[in-house]
Design a protein around this motif. Structure first.
Motif, mmCIF file in Angstrom:
data_model
loop_
_atom_site.group_PDB
_atom_site.id
_atom_site.type_symbol
_atom_site.label_atom_id
_atom_site.label_comp_id
_atom_site.label_asym_id
_atom_site.label_seq_id
_atom_site.Cartn_x
_atom_site.Cartn_y
_atom_site.Cartn_z
ATOM 1 N N PHE A 34 4.037 9.053 5.241
ATOM 2 C CA PHE A 34 3.390 8.187 4.274
ATOM 3 C C PHE A 34 1.954 8.622 4.013
ATOM 4 N N MET A 35 1.583 8.675 2.791
ATOM 5 C CA MET A 35 0.228 8.972 2.340
ATOM 6 C C MET A 35 -0.216 10.379 2.722
ATOM 7 N N GLY A 36 -1.235 10.820 2.034
ATOM 8 C CA GLY A 36 -1.876 12.088 2.362
ATOM 9 C C GLY A 36 -0.920 13.251 2.369
ATOM 10 N N GLY A 37 -0.871 13.950 3.493
ATOM 11 C CA GLY A 37 -0.039 15.145 3.577
ATOM 12 C C GLY A 37 1.388 14.855 3.974
ATOM 13 N N SER A 38 1.736 13.592 4.155
ATOM 14 C CA SER A 38 3.074 13.266 4.655
ATOM 15 C C SER A 38 4.026 12.969 3.508
ATOM 16 N N SER A 39 5.054 13.765 3.368
ATOM 17 C CA SER A 39 6.015 13.534 2.292
ATOM 18 C C SER A 39 7.425 13.870 2.762
ATOM 19 N N ILE A 40 7.641 13.829 4.052
ATOM 20 C CA ILE A 40 8.947 14.199 4.613
ATOM 21 C C ILE A 40 10.042 13.339 3.972
ATOM 22 N N VAL A 55 1.127 5.414 10.060
ATOM 23 C CA VAL A 55 0.561 6.760 9.950
ATOM 24 C C VAL A 55 -0.871 6.837 10.475
ATOM 25 N N LYS A 56 -1.608 5.776 10.382
ATOM 26 C CA LYS A 56 -2.971 5.740 10.944
ATOM 27 C C LYS A 56 -3.090 4.499 11.814
ATOM 28 N N GLN A 57 -2.631 4.633 13.029
ATOM 29 C CA GLN A 57 -2.606 3.480 13.931
ATOM 30 C C GLN A 57 -4.012 2.930 14.164
ATOM 31 N N GLY A 58 -4.084 1.646 14.175
ATOM 32 C CA GLY A 58 -5.352 0.995 14.492
ATOM 33 C C GLY A 58 -6.215 0.701 13.287
ATOM 34 N N TYR A 59 -5.787 1.114 12.092
ATOM 35 C CA TYR A 59 -6.645 0.921 10.915
ATOM 36 C C TYR A 59 -6.984 -0.554 10.689
ATOM 37 N N VAL A 60 -6.011 -1.432 10.909
ATOM 38 C CA VAL A 60 -6.273 -2.849 10.626
ATOM 39 C C VAL A 60 -6.746 -3.614 11.877
ATOM 40 N N GLU A 119 0.408 2.700 -4.158
ATOM 41 C CA GLU A 119 -0.020 1.336 -4.481
ATOM 42 C C GLU A 119 -0.843 0.753 -3.329
ATOM 43 N N PRO A 120 -2.026 0.240 -3.610
ATOM 44 C CA PRO A 120 -2.910 -0.242 -2.541
ATOM 45 C C PRO A 120 -2.244 -1.271 -1.619
ATOM 46 N N ALA A 121 -1.570 -2.257 -2.199
ATOM 47 C CA ALA A 121 -0.977 -3.306 -1.354
ATOM 48 C C ALA A 121 0.120 -2.730 -0.462
ATOM 49 N N PHE A 122 0.875 -1.786 -0.988
ATOM 50 C CA PHE A 122 1.949 -1.180 -0.203
ATOM 51 C C PHE A 122 1.375 -0.301 0.906
ATOM 52 N N MET A 123 0.309 0.393 0.596
ATOM 53 C CA MET A 123 -0.318 1.230 1.634
ATOM 54 C C MET A 123 -0.773 0.369 2.803
ATOM 55 N N LEU A 124 -1.323 -0.780 2.472
ATOM 56 C CA LEU A 124 -1.802 -1.656 3.544
ATOM 57 C C LEU A 124 -0.647 -2.139 4.425
ATOM 58 N N GLN A 125 0.519 -2.344 3.806
ATOM 59 C CA GLN A 125 1.696 -2.742 4.602
ATOM 60 C C GLN A 125 2.128 -1.646 5.562
ATOM 61 N N ALA A 139 -6.963 -3.034 1.144
ATOM 62 C CA ALA A 139 -6.125 -2.297 0.201
ATOM 63 C C ALA A 139 -7.013 -1.538 -0.780
ATOM 64 N N GLN A 140 -8.162 -2.126 -1.086
ATOM 65 C CA GLN A 140 -9.060 -1.479 -2.042
ATOM 66 C C GLN A 140 -9.583 -0.147 -1.506
ATOM 67 N N GLU A 141 -9.916 -0.121 -0.213
ATOM 68 C CA GLU A 141 -10.388 1.139 0.375
ATOM 69 C C GLU A 141 -9.311 2.224 0.235
ATOM 70 N N LEU A 142 -8.087 1.851 0.559
ATOM 71 C CA LEU A 142 -6.995 2.826 0.472
ATOM 72 C C LEU A 142 -6.767 3.256 -0.970
ATOM 73 N N GLY A 143 -6.800 2.278 -1.870
ATOM 74 C CA GLY A 143 -6.562 2.579 -3.283
ATOM 75 C C GLY A 143 -7.668 3.416 -3.913
#
Lengths: 319, 556
Positions: free
Chosen positions: A40-46, B378-383, B367-373, B357-361
């Protein structure tokens, strides 16, 4: 004389029947990645890429590159599905033989191609996360197409508005139309918010969906934004029904003029396709669904690709 | 005429004498041996070390088969595969060379979306298209010919180098991602047949190592960072860059990561002047820099912003920062105080644990809201409200040498409404008053730190240290942190100006310099970088693609 007319009629009917038997709608689903949490996101597109179905979504076949973040796809109408352009994170990948062989058509300057429009006479327009490009030779050469478009230029949807013979761009700054004569974008001042999708009703009126959930018809707001609906992303219509997809699921806007969330609908509905009387929905949470319009509610039938984050659905008529 | 020739010869000799390099053959051999015998998850670089050293070939080839059989999806696979191919080309059986060739025909690795991704992608494509230099498009996964691939890759490499040396990096000073710049650059510098790319890659490598070396502190990467992990935020030597830092600047590598094997198999050696900057600098000094934000695709403009960066370095500590706000998503380190210590946790940091979501977007096209979900996958601990990395739009930072003041105005609708600081727990707390004086004083060896807060705080134990959590009052809080070490004569005492944002680096014009310190300097936009230590001076001229090293007047 009567017999001759009768025979002619029989011939015409059988000819049309044979034609319709030979044509069908091919569905295309572009996926960002698999449902692996790390893809997901960035470089991940597996697992991402392009899938097609020739039987209304019952079976899907992967087409082209593996592991490419697929956003959208377009075909050249005159090619019977042979000339395909896939809009990807990498750029635009094109095939001239129905998806057997593919070639990267853009270079390092072009990234995150979110939508693609194939016009007539080999003209292609692409919308990316940071601007627009066009090609006049079927993707061999590209030039920027940003005049009149302020930064940032995020655009996830291109739409050809038949009524005005204009290309529209749904951007994070509002709705823009492209004037080929002036070679410039011009903002439609009625829509200055972030626009997510565009559609036209059968009478030619323009539907515009904003990210915060407002729906406009020819500039008039017919649905007010409401925070509890979450972000809304896609729009389509069938007869008198408008269907809207978003973060929380699918909404149904019927004759009662109320936008109702469908409790059984897939979350993160990101693309809606109405074709040949069928309605399909793609979800970022995974899967493509067929939608049947009931008396009051919509019914959703899963059609596969449930392990993919499907960004968009498109179709082409194949003879 | 004779005299003129004589003078020219003397100057040339002086220049040659001035050039000396690090990385002995012994260090290279030891590094390779260590990597070959370490039990990594299989990587191309570790396999290359094993083949070169000659460990268990059967096991090694089995691992290699697995690496070549499965289609991996991205540019990380590409640069590793290219590195392996060139490092072992002379000992690799033809059947494996053919297998690798097939991979580059069939696999369709993804290019990614960051500066380091593009370098890995185009760097490895450039090398491979030089190696298989006359294939047509049907032989490459991209459907383009060797010539087309080489042209595009070279064009991007030249563009990136030019932009970076003139305007600054976007993924600047990353304790994690520097690793993914150094490896592709070393491969290009060693194996490219194109003399210009070979030369410029070597120069880029020197420039990045000089920049790193000027903020290197006993294995730690000091200052603000574009991207780092939660772990390296409090334990800087755990960052991937440390592996190369130790390889290039020290005499042995403790934090040994496998890509260093690629470096150890090349002829590249770091110029001694850079090594000295990293190891021997002592006096307190300032380093100002201009870096760039990651490209912003929504919500903000201009898309790329020039960012001021400042680091104050002494022999005992380094305090560095960038101006507040979000320059890079998710992993930004806006300010840090790194102590020159052999202790594992040797950084003091502070942040508002913001997420949205705005930071990610702003930076990613999904989609910002989906990224937040999905972000936690992929980036543990972000929230997490307890995270140690990330920037906040509600933060303003002012720094003057050994002092930093951070103020926050956090609206009611922000999710995490507190500000945290981390202090390692091996210090000696002299004083802690959380409500009346709102002050902590703490000593770490010879370094004395004072923290004053505007609002009440709590002090709790957290893994590796103390968490100081500031409450908000009327949506606001701030703190002022001052560092003094015994040997630092240039410290400043706080005055009212510091609290008004005056006489701080953010208030000063240093746009003239891309980087300016006693050791590395470059005028903004010039493309010319001067690296100096003592009497040694090395000029990297990217405009002319030349490197000149000489002894200065004082050294002759």
């Amino acid at each position: 004389m009567m017999t001759r007319y009768f025979l002619l009629l029989i011939f015409a009917i059988s000819f049309c029947a044979s034609l319709s038997a030979q044509t069908h709608t091919r569905l295309y689903a572009s996926a960002l990645a698999s449902d692996d949490p790390a893809a997901f996101m960035g470089g991940s597109s597996i697992g991402g890429g392009l899938w097609t179905s020739d039987d209304d979504g019952k079976n899907w076949t992967h087409l082209g590159w593996q592991h490419t973040k697929g956003y959208s796809v377009a075909t050249d109408d005159s090619s019977n599905g042979n000339i395909i352009f896939s809009a990807c994170g990498n750029g635009v990948i094109g095939s001239r033989d129905g998806g057997v062989n593919w070639r990267m058509l853009t270079d390092w300057r072009v990234a995150e191609v979110l939508d693609i429009y194939v016009g007539t006479q080999k003209k292609i327009t692409i919308a990316t996360a940071s601007g627009f490009y066009s090609s006049l030779d079927s993707g061999e050469h590209w030039s920027t197409m940003n005049d009149g478009m302020p930064e940032p230029r995020y655009c996830a949807r291109l739409f050809f508005y038949n009524k005005q013979q204009t290309l529209l761009a749904a951007t994070s700054n509002g709705l823009y139309s492209y004037s080929g004569k002036e070679k410039s974008w011009k903002q439609d001042k009625r829509y200055t918010q972030s626009i997510k999708d565009i559609d036209t009703l059968s009478d030619g009126s323009l539907l515009v969906l904003t990210e915060n959930g407002a729906l406009y018809r020819d500039g008039k707001m017919i649905v007010r934004p409401l925070a509890k609906r979450g972000q809304l992303w896609c729009l389509a219509h069938s007869d008198t029904t408008i269907i809207i997809g978003g973060e929380r699921g699918v909404f149904f806007y019927g004759e009662d003029h109320v936008l109702k969330l469908q409790s059984q609908s897939p979350k993160n509905a990101h693309s809606i396709l109405c074709t040949d009387g069928e309605i399909f929905i793609a979800s970022l949470s995974g899967g493509v669904y067929r939608v049947d319009i009931g008396e009051e509610d919509l019914e959703f039938t899963p059609l596969g690709l449930e392990k993919l984050q499907v960004w968009s659905l498109r179709s082409a008529v194949i003879k | 005429m004779q005299l003129r020739k004589y003078i020219v010869v003397i100057i040339l000799l002086a220049c040659v004498q001035g050039v000396s390099y690090g990385q002995s053959q012994k260090l290279k051999r030891e590094t390779l041996e260590a990597i070959a015998h370490k039990d990594y998850n299989p990587t191309f670089s570790a396999i290359a070390a094993q083949l070169r050293i000659g460990t268990d070939d059967t096991k090694t080839y089995k691992q290699l088969d697995a690496m070549l059989d499965r289609e991996y999806g991205d540019m990380f696979w590409m640069y590793e595969c290219a590195g392996f191919y060139f490092s072992c080309k002379d000992i690799l059986p033809d059947s494996y060379k053919e297998k690798i060739r097939e991979c580059w025909k069939k696999f369709t690795p993804y290019r990614g979306d960051t500066e380091n991704h593009f370098l890995m992608y185009y760097g490895s494509l450039f090398l491979m298209s030089e190696e298989w230099d006359s294939l047509d498009g049907s032989e490459w996964f991209m459907g383009r010919s060797s010539q087309e691939i080489r042209f595009e890759s070279k064009e991007w490499l030249e563009h990136w180098i030019d932009e970076t040396v003139k305007s600054g990096q976007t993924e600047f000073d990353s304790p994690r991602y520097l690793y993914y710049y150094i490896t592709p650059l070393i491969l290009l510098a060693e194996y490219s047949r194109d003399t210009l790319i070979k030369k410029k890659s070597s120069m880029m490598l020197e420039w990045m190592l000089a920049s790193y070396g000027s903020k290197y502190m006993n294995g730690s990467y000091a200052g603000a960072h574009s991207r780092e992990s939660n772990e390296s935020a409090i334990a800087p030597t755990s960052g991937e860059a440390t592996s190369y830092g130790e390889y290039f600047f020290e005499d042995s590598v403790r934090h040994l990561l496998p890509d260093v094997a690629f470096a150890a198999m090349t002829s590249f050696e770091i110029p001694e002047v850079i090594r000295q900057i990293a190891r021997a600098r002592k006096a307190a000094h300032e380093c100002t820099e201009i870096v760039r934000s990651r490209r912003r695709i929504r919500f903000e403009k201009p898309p790329v912003k020039k960012i001021k960066k400042y680091t104050y370095l002494t022999n005992a500590y380094a305090l560095g920062s960038i101006e507040g706000g979000i320059v890079q998503p998710i992993q930004q380190r806006t300010w840090s105080l790194v102590l020159n210590s052999s202790q594992k946790n040797n950084a003091i940091i502070g942040l508002h644990p913001y997420f949205s979501a705005q930071e990610l977007g702003t930076f990613f096209p999904e989609e910002p809201a989906f990224m937040l979900q999905k972000i936690e996958g992929v980036k543990q601990g972000y929230v997490s409200e307890d995270k140690w990395v990330g920037a906040s739009p509600y933060e303003t930072i002012w720094q003057r040498r050994n002092e930093v003041r951070c103020s926050y105005n956090i609206p009611q609708d922000a999710v995490n409404r507190h500000v945290d600081l981390f202090f390692p727990d091996w210090g000696n707390i002299i004083d802690c008053d959380s409500t009346i004086w709102r002050q902590i004083t703490i000593n770490y060896d010879s370094v004395h730190i004072t923290l004053n807060t505007e609002t009440d705080f709590s002090l709790t134990h957290t893994p590796g240290g103390y968490r100081v959590r500031l409450r908000l009052q009327d949506n606001k809080t701030s703190y002022w942190l001052s560092v003094i070490s015994k040997n630092d004569s240039r410290v400043v005492n706080s005055d009212a100006n510091m609290f008004l944002g005056k006489d701080v680096y953010q208030d000063q014009e240093f746009d003239k310099w891309l980087i300016h310190s006693p050791f590395v300097e470059s005028k903004y936009g010039s493309g010319i970088i001067k690296i100096q230590y003592g009497a040694s001076e090395r000029i990297l001229n990217f405009v002319k693609a030349t490197t000149v090293e000489k002894l200065t007047e004082s050294g002759r």
